[in-house]
Each structure stands twice: as structure tokens, then as C-alpha cells.
Write a protein that holds these residues in place. Structure first.
Motif, PDB file in Angstrom:
ATOM      1  N   UNK A 180      19.692 -33.819 -17.225  1.00 47.35           N
ATOM      2  CA  UNK A 180      20.419 -34.027 -18.481  1.00 47.35           C
ATOM      3  C   UNK A 180      19.529 -33.754 -19.682  1.00 47.35           C
ATOM      4  N   UNK A 181      18.294 -34.261 -19.632  1.00 46.27           N
ATOM      5  CA  UNK A 181      17.367 -34.032 -20.744  1.00 46.27           C
ATOM      6  C   UNK A 181      17.059 -32.540 -20.899  1.00 46.27           C
ATOM      7  N   UNK A 182      16.875 -31.845 -19.787  1.00 47.99           N
ATOM      8  CA  UNK A 182      16.574 -30.413 -19.844  1.00 47.99           C
ATOM      9  C   UNK A 182      17.690 -29.663 -20.567  1.00 47.99           C
ATOM     10  N   UNK A 183      18.930 -29.990 -20.236  1.00 52.14           N
ATOM     11  CA  UNK A 183      20.064 -29.340 -20.890  1.00 52.14           C
ATOM     12  C   UNK A 183      20.136 -29.708 -22.372  1.00 52.14           C
ATOM     13  N   UNK A 184      19.895 -30.961 -22.696  1.00 54.21           N
ATOM     14  CA  UNK A 184      19.957 -31.382 -24.096  1.00 54.21           C
ATOM     15  C   UNK A 184      18.851 -30.729 -24.920  1.00 54.21           C
ATOM     16  N   UNK A 185      17.715 -30.456 -24.277  1.00 53.20           N
ATOM     17  CA  UNK A 185      16.636 -29.748 -24.975  1.00 53.20           C
ATOM     18  C   UNK A 185      17.067 -28.342 -25.390  1.00 53.20           C
ATOM     19  N   UNK A 186      18.035 -27.778 -24.669  1.00 53.05           N
ATOM     20  CA  UNK A 186      18.495 -26.425 -24.959  1.00 53.05           C
ATOM     21  C   UNK A 186      19.484 -26.378 -26.129  1.00 53.05           C
ATOM     22  N   UNK A 187      20.075 -27.534 -26.457  1.00 56.31           N
ATOM     23  CA  UNK A 187      21.058 -27.568 -27.538  1.00 56.31           C
ATOM     24  C   UNK A 187      20.350 -27.512 -28.890  1.00 56.31           C
ATOM     25  N   UNK A 188      20.864 -26.734 -29.825  1.00 50.94           N
ATOM     26  CA  UNK A 188      20.200 -26.604 -31.124  1.00 50.94           C
ATOM     27  C   UNK A 188      20.443 -27.818 -32.019  1.00 50.94           C
ATOM     28  N   UNK A 189      19.542 -28.023 -32.961  1.00 51.96           N
ATOM     29  CA  UNK A 189      19.694 -29.055 -33.986  1.00 51.96           C
ATOM     30  C   UNK A 189      19.536 -28.392 -35.343  1.00 51.96           C
ATOM     31  N   UNK A 190      20.432 -28.689 -36.240  1.00 54.08           N
ATOM     32  CA  UNK A 190      20.370 -28.146 -37.596  1.00 54.08           C
ATOM     33  C   UNK A 190      19.024 -28.522 -38.226  1.00 54.08           C
ATOM     34  N   UNK A 191      18.220 -27.533 -38.618  1.00 52.73           N
ATOM     35  CA  UNK A 191      16.902 -27.855 -39.202  1.00 52.73           C
ATOM     36  C   UNK A 191      16.994 -28.670 -40.481  1.00 52.73           C
ATOM     37  N   UNK A 192      18.179 -28.667 -41.109  1.00 51.36           N
ATOM     38  CA  UNK A 192      18.339 -29.450 -42.337  1.00 51.36           C
ATOM     39  C   UNK A 192      18.592 -30.929 -42.041  1.00 51.36           C
ATOM     40  N   UNK A 193      18.855 -31.260 -40.773  1.00 49.30           N
ATOM     41  CA  UNK A 193      19.119 -32.656 -40.420  1.00 49.30           C
ATOM     42  C   UNK A 193      17.851 -33.483 -40.582  1.00 49.30           C
ATOM     43  N   UNK A 194      17.948 -34.575 -41.297  1.00 49.60           N
ATOM     44  CA  UNK A 194      16.800 -35.420 -41.592  1.00 49.60           C
ATOM     45  C   UNK A 194      16.971 -36.792 -40.951  1.00 49.60           C
ATOM     46  N   UNK A 195      15.831 -37.467 -40.718  1.00 47.09           N
ATOM     47  CA  UNK A 195      15.897 -38.855 -40.276  1.00 47.09           C
ATOM     48  C   UNK A 195      16.510 -39.699 -41.395  1.00 47.09           C
ATOM     49  N   UNK A 196      17.250 -40.703 -41.014  1.00 47.23           N
ATOM     50  CA  UNK A 196      17.916 -41.550 -41.995  1.00 47.23           C
ATOM     51  C   UNK A 196      17.344 -42.960 -41.952  1.00 47.23           C
ATOM     52  N   UNK A 197      17.468 -43.640 -43.081  1.00 50.77           N
ATOM     53  CA  UNK A 197      17.147 -45.062 -43.121  1.00 50.77           C
ATOM     54  C   UNK A 197      18.416 -45.822 -42.759  1.00 50.77           C
ATOM     55  N   UNK A 198      18.426 -46.540 -41.636  1.00 53.08           N
ATOM     56  CA  UNK A 198      19.657 -47.193 -41.178  1.00 53.08           C
ATOM     57  C   UNK A 198      20.188 -48.196 -42.200  1.00 53.08           C
ATOM     58  N   UNK A 199      21.498 -48.158 -42.428  1.00 52.10           N
ATOM     59  CA  UNK A 199      22.169 -49.117 -43.307  1.00 52.10           C
ATOM     60  C   UNK A 199      23.375 -49.648 -42.540  1.00 52.10           C
ATOM     61  N   UNK A 200      23.134 -50.686 -41.726  1.00 54.97           N
ATOM     62  CA  UNK A 200      24.178 -51.188 -40.846  1.00 54.97           C
ATOM     63  C   UNK A 200      25.363 -51.748 -41.622  1.00 54.97           C
TER      64      UNK A 200
END
Length: 240
Positions: A180-200
Motif C-alpha cells: 500500500x505504501x509503495x503505491x501511495x508513494x507513486x501518487x503525486x502531491x501538488x507542490x503548492x500544498x503546505x503543512x497546516x497549523x491544525x485548528x480543531x
């Protein structure tokens, strides 16, 4: 289309381990072999649900803080360790049953943080008008495949399997998490996606004001109250 196929394969790889724990038959049989009573066998079927209940929302916050790649990698690692604990539980002697329970709960924790990565990853490969068709196709393929796998597993184990056969099943289930991890590694991620500060507080407010989401949540609640314990209870009943 290529990434959608990879996502379906990823779901199938992860689905095998999920069904081994959440379908409960192998775990119930395993605990019975280790001398567990019916109450403990039934309790073992609630471990993933308990982890989800208490940790799914914090898990989403954790994912937002850590990032998608690191989070699902951690999830695969924890899930694999959980299956190894369950596999080698007989070597813990008098604590064998407790080790299985702990391994099951550890797997539940791994699933809560994995779920927080799956849908954001799909947002990178799906348009909004493609989601219904994709999820319909994915779930259909997933359920057919899992039905065949579980049927084959039943034929493989038969009515009175040896302990080592169940241990082999748990090892295979743990290894599929790396698939599962191997396949997920193949999926692209938008380079503009940033880490967020959680606001529950803000996130919960958005969810609670979404009437379609809250209605669906209530529906699922009653569905699982009626359904979740039926299969494991039937298994305990048949074994007795």
C-alpha cells in the motif's frame, strides 16, 4: 487514469490487512487457540472502532502538522509492527492474549492516521466530477477482490487450522501494508500544498454546520450499531 489504477491497487493492498482485523474471523480464531474466553474475543472486534472514536480527529490534526508522506509512512510502520506483535504473541507466554489485543489496538491507531492521508492524496488526481465514478468503481473492485480473498482464506484454513497457518496469514497481512505504501508513494502531491497549523475548533464548526455530513454521520452511527457486532458474535456463537 494511471494514477487512478494505482490508487485502486493501493486500496486493495491495504484492504487485505483491514479485513483480517475488522472482519475479525482470523483474530477470533487466533484468540480462541490462545485460550481466550468469548468476552475477550468479542472485545477484540471493537479495537479498531475504539481507536477511530478517540483518535480519528486528533489523527487528522497530526497529519496536517506532519504532512501526507510522513504520516502514511508512519501508519504503514505501525501497522506492520502491530501484525508482527500479533504473529509472535504465543512467545509472550501468559501475556499472549494481551499482546494480541495490544497489537489490534496499535493497528487501529495506524488506521486512524492513514485515513487522514487517503482522501487528500486523491484530491491531487481526481476532479470533482470524477469522484463518484472513481469511488463506485474502486469500492466494487475492492469488495469483489476481498470476497474472493476471504473465501480463499477460508478454504486455506479449513475448520481447524494450525496455529502457524494463522500466524502466516498475519505476516502476509503486515507485508501488504508495504505494498500500500509503495503505491501511495507513486501518487503525486501538488507542490503548492503546505503543512497546516491544525485548528480543531474551526474544523469541527465547519463539519457540524454541514447538514449533509452530519446526517450521513448519524446514518452511519445507527448502521454500525446494528451491524458491527453481528459477524463476530455469529463467529463466537458458531465456535461455541
Amino acid at each position: 487514469k494511471h494514477y487512478r489504477r494505482v490508487a485502486v491497487i493501493s486500496a486493495i493492498c491495504g484492504g487485505f490487512s483491514t479485513q483480517i482485523i475488522e472482519n475479525n474471523a482470523p483474530v477470533v480464531l487466533y484468540l480462541a487457540m490462545l485460550g481466550a474466553n468469548d468476552s475477550l474475543s468479542m472485545f477484540s472486534t471493537s479495537l479498531t472502532g475504539l481507536a477511530t472514536l478517540f483518535l480519528l480527529i486528533p489523527g487528522a490534526s497530526f497529519c496536517a502538522w506532519l504532512g501526507l508522506r510522513k504520516t502514511y509512512t508512519l501508519s504503514s510502520t505501525l501497522g506492520f509492527l502491530a501484525f508482527m506483535l500479533i504473529t509472535f504473541a504465543p512467545f509472550f507466554g501468559n501475556f499472549a492474549r494481551q499482546t494480541v489485543i495490544f497489537g489490534g489496538f496499535l493497528y487501529g491507531i495506524s488506521q486512524t492516521i492513514y485515513q487522514s492521508t487517503w482522501y487528500p492524496l486523491l484530491d491531487n488526481i481526481l476532479k470533482s466530477d470524477e469522484r463518484s465514478k472513481f469511488f463506485t468503481t474502486m469500492r466494487f473492485v475492492y469488495m469483489i477482490f476481498m470476497a474472493l480473498v476471504l473465501y480463499g482464506l477460508g478454504e486455506f484454513l479449513r475448520s481447524s487450522p494450525e496455529l502457524w497457518l494463522l500466524q502466516a496469514v498475519f505476516v502476509v497481512a503486515g507485508l501488504t501494508l508495504w505494498g500500500r505504501k509503495y503505491c501511495m508513494d507513486k501518487l503525486p502531491i501538488d507542490p503548492a500544498m503546505q503543512h497546516e497549523s491544525p485548528d480543531l475548533r474551526k474544523s469541527l464548526s465547519i463539519c457540524l454546520h454541514n447538514q449533509s455530513l452530519t446526517g450521513y454521520s448519524v446514518y452511519l452511527c445507527f448502521f454500525y450499531i446494528a451491524y458491527a457486532s453481528a459477524i463476530p458474535l455469529a463467529l463466537v456463537y458458531m465456535k461455541s
